[in-house]
Structures are given as structure tokens and as C-alpha cells.
Write an enzyme that holds these catalytic residues in place. Sequence first.
Site, PDB file in Angstrom:
ATOM      1  N   GLN A  20       6.965  -8.639   7.892  1.00 46.80           N
ATOM      2  CA  GLN A  20       8.520  -8.096   7.366  1.00 46.80           C
ATOM      3  C   GLN A  20       9.643  -7.341   8.536  1.00 46.80           C
ATOM      4  O   GLN A  20      10.294  -6.709   8.412  1.00 46.80           O
ATOM      5  CB  GLN A  20       8.004  -7.379   5.710  1.00 46.80           C
ATOM      6  CG  GLN A  20       8.043  -8.412   4.946  1.00 46.80           C
ATOM      7  CD  GLN A  20       7.210  -7.766   3.372  1.00 46.80           C
ATOM      8  OE1 GLN A  20       6.416  -8.618   2.829  1.00 46.80           O
ATOM      9  NE2 GLN A  20       8.356  -6.781   3.672  1.00 46.80           N
ATOM     10  N   GLY A  65      10.072  -4.195  -8.225  1.00 47.94           N
ATOM     11  CA  GLY A  65      11.027  -2.452  -8.239  1.00 47.94           C
ATOM     12  C   GLY A  65      11.937  -3.097  -8.487  1.00 47.94           C
ATOM     13  O   GLY A  65      12.455  -3.904  -7.038  1.00 47.94           O
ATOM     14  N   SER A 111       7.522   4.430  -0.240  1.00 46.73           N
ATOM     15  CA  SER A 111       6.601   3.841   0.450  1.00 46.73           C
ATOM     16  C   SER A 111       6.908   5.456   1.663  1.00 46.73           C
ATOM     17  O   SER A 111       5.893   5.669   2.186  1.00 46.73           O
ATOM     18  CB  SER A 111       5.887   3.087   0.925  1.00 46.73           C
ATOM     19  OG  SER A 111       5.193   2.887  -0.349  1.00 46.73           O
ATOM     20  N   HIS A 125       4.963   2.335  -7.979  1.00 45.34           N
ATOM     21  CA  HIS A 125       3.852   0.808  -8.183  1.00 45.34           C
ATOM     22  C   HIS A 125       3.197   1.325  -9.089  1.00 45.34           C
ATOM     23  O   HIS A 125       3.546  -0.082 -10.114  1.00 45.34           O
ATOM     24  CB  HIS A 125       3.377   1.017  -6.688  1.00 45.34           C
ATOM     25  CG  HIS A 125       3.901   1.065  -5.085  1.00 45.34           C
ATOM     26  ND1 HIS A 125       3.761   1.473  -4.372  1.00 45.34           N
ATOM     27  CD2 HIS A 125       4.613  -0.329  -5.319  1.00 45.34           C
ATOM     28  CE1 HIS A 125       4.555   1.342  -3.037  1.00 45.34           C
ATOM     29  NE2 HIS A 125       5.126  -0.014  -3.687  1.00 45.34           N
ATOM     30  N   GLN A 165      15.363  -8.355  -2.583  1.00 48.19           N
ATOM     31  CA  GLN A 165      14.327  -9.293  -2.757  1.00 48.19           C
ATOM     32  C   GLN A 165      13.876  -9.489  -3.706  1.00 48.19           C
ATOM     33  O   GLN A 165      14.033 -10.738  -3.507  1.00 48.19           O
ATOM     34  CB  GLN A 165      13.788  -7.762  -1.849  1.00 48.19           C
ATOM     35  CG  GLN A 165      11.923  -8.128  -2.469  1.00 48.19           C
ATOM     36  CD  GLN A 165      11.062  -7.339  -1.803  1.00 48.19           C
ATOM     37  OE1 GLN A 165      10.426  -7.523  -0.241  1.00 48.19           O
ATOM     38  NE2 GLN A 165      10.132  -6.577  -2.499  1.00 48.19           N
ATOM     39  N   LYS A 169      14.242  -0.846  -7.024  1.00 49.40           N
ATOM     40  CA  LYS A 169      14.874  -0.062  -5.332  1.00 49.40           C
ATOM     41  C   LYS A 169      15.200  -1.585  -4.773  1.00 49.40           C
ATOM     42  O   LYS A 169      15.517  -1.463  -3.639  1.00 49.40           O
ATOM     43  CB  LYS A 169      14.017   0.387  -5.125  1.00 49.40           C
ATOM     44  CG  LYS A 169      14.315   1.064  -3.724  1.00 49.40           C
ATOM     45  CD  LYS A 169      13.026   2.200  -3.078  1.00 49.40           C
ATOM     46  CE  LYS A 169      11.812   1.418  -2.552  1.00 49.40           C
ATOM     47  NZ  LYS A 169      12.553   0.968  -1.612  1.00 49.40           N
ATOM     48  N   GLY A 186       1.080  -1.424  -0.339  1.00 49.37           N
ATOM     49  CA  GLY A 186       0.213   0.321  -0.408  1.00 49.37           C
ATOM     50  C   GLY A 186       0.895   1.814  -0.218  1.00 49.37           C
ATOM     51  O   GLY A 186       2.105   1.110  -0.230  1.00 49.37           O
TER      52      GLY A 186
END
Length: 292
Positions: free
Chosen positions: A32, A133, A177, A8, A139, A135, A2
Site C-alpha cells: 500500500q 470505515g 492512525s 477501529h 477503498q 473514512k 495497527g
Amino acid sequence: MGALHDGHIELVQRSLTHNDITVVSIFVNPAQFAPHEDLSTYPITFDSDMAMLEKVSVAQIPQKSCVVFLPSVSDMYPSGIVQDVEEQKGTFIEVKGYGHQMEGKSRPTFFRGVATVVTKLFNVVQPNRAYFGQKDIQQALLLRRLVRDLLMSFPSPENLVIVPTLRSSIDGLALSSRNVYLTNVERKFAGALFEALEAGRAIWNNQDGRSRDEVVAAATTVIRMRAEEAERQGIQMTLDYIEMNDPDSFDVVDWLSTHRARPVILSGALKIGRTRLIDNLLCGDSGDIISS
């Protein structure tokens, strides 16, 4: 999770362009977050998230379908979930040997939470393609390994697409975010991490045979200079790490001349005030990693 931004939306646009149906999952994943991290204050912006998704899916690509998947915590963790790993019960996924480097050194339980929730999401949706992404490069690469190691068909490793980082046109700050946490004064210094990584990459590009230490030193010097400037305005800037890592093993790369034929990840984490920023650049040919 979110708090959607244009980065996104770029992922959503990629999916809408190449697929008939796009599923956007929005779920703030408790696994997380370590007990001391910002789960309770993570920005929840459901109404604006829906408005952004409706705009891109209806106004820009009206012939394609976009579905929003909003599971509850109990949906995703039927056995329950607490933030303390030692107290958790149920099934969790860990990618052994690839979660303690880079971001994992500072956040040792983070990738366990990522691997677990993404495995669940892939099981629910069974996507032909999935979009992440750059960034969060560690991950994304870790998830590619996860789907390969677990022999997943949906998605296959080659269909886990990594999309280039979307940045501020003013100072190159990677969209995130967590950028909303920055005060107006702190925001003036938030481009320092990207500036530092660019300085490090310039050493890699121009000084064949130089060591990892010289690249990291160039980047660290930029952070130190910007931190001194920030301190004069009452802003505390603390460097967590700048590092160069192999994209396959995540091991630290020492002598760069031996890696000229393949890309190297130059990444860092920087805390400005109470906000922790991460970023990365790829040195060398990134064609096998990033989707242009």
C-alpha cells in the site's frame, strides 16, 4: 494496519455485536506504500493495540470471542514484496478502471496493494461479514466491487459493511492512525478539511441544479482561509484535492441536479505540515452505502 484508535474499535464493536467470532487482522501492508511514502515511519503500537482490543472484547462484550490475526510479511507475500511496483514479483490484484480517481489520482499504486492484501485476508479468514470505515470510502466501495467481480462468498458484497466515520467531538476531525503525526499547533487546523466538506455539502443541499464547480469552490474557499491563518502561525497547509464523485463509477459528477436521486461522494485530501489527511461526506441518501 495497527495504531488502533476509537474508529477501529467501533468496527470491532459492530462485529462483536452481530457475530459470535470476530477476527481482527493487524498487518502493515508494504504494497500500500509507494517508495516515497511513510512505510518505515508508520506507527507500530502493538501493546496498546492489544490493550484496546482486550478491553472491548472482554469488558464490554464478554460472551463473544475476538481473535487477533498477526501475519508476517513472508506469510502474506510468499514470493516476496518490494515497494516499487515495477520490481514486484508474484500475484497481485487490480480492480481495473476504479483505482485512478480520487485517492488513486494521488496514490496510483495504493488500491492495487489494498485489493491484493484484502483478497488474501478474505481467503485466509473467509468471513461471513467484513467491516470497513467510511473514512476510506473509495477503498470500501472498491472492495465491494472486488468481492462481487470475483464471485466471493465470504464475504458477499452485501455483507461488506461500511461503518460511519468516527470524529473528534471538538472539530470533527476524522479519527486516523496518522493523526499522531500532527504537532500540537498543526492539530488546531486539522479540522479544516471537515469544515470545508461541510461547506460544500451545504451548497449541494441548498442550491438545486448548481454545478460541481460551485460545491468545490465553497469547500476550497474554507481551506484557503484556514491556510492563510495557519501560515501566520508558521504552519503550511496544502490542498491535494476536493472532488465530487459517483459512488458506483468514481467518475466526477458535474451537474448535481441529475444525481439528486442517488448519493454523491464529496471527498478531499489535505496536507498539514508533513501529515496527509483524508475525509469524505456523502451528499444525499446514503442508506445503500453506509450501515447506520
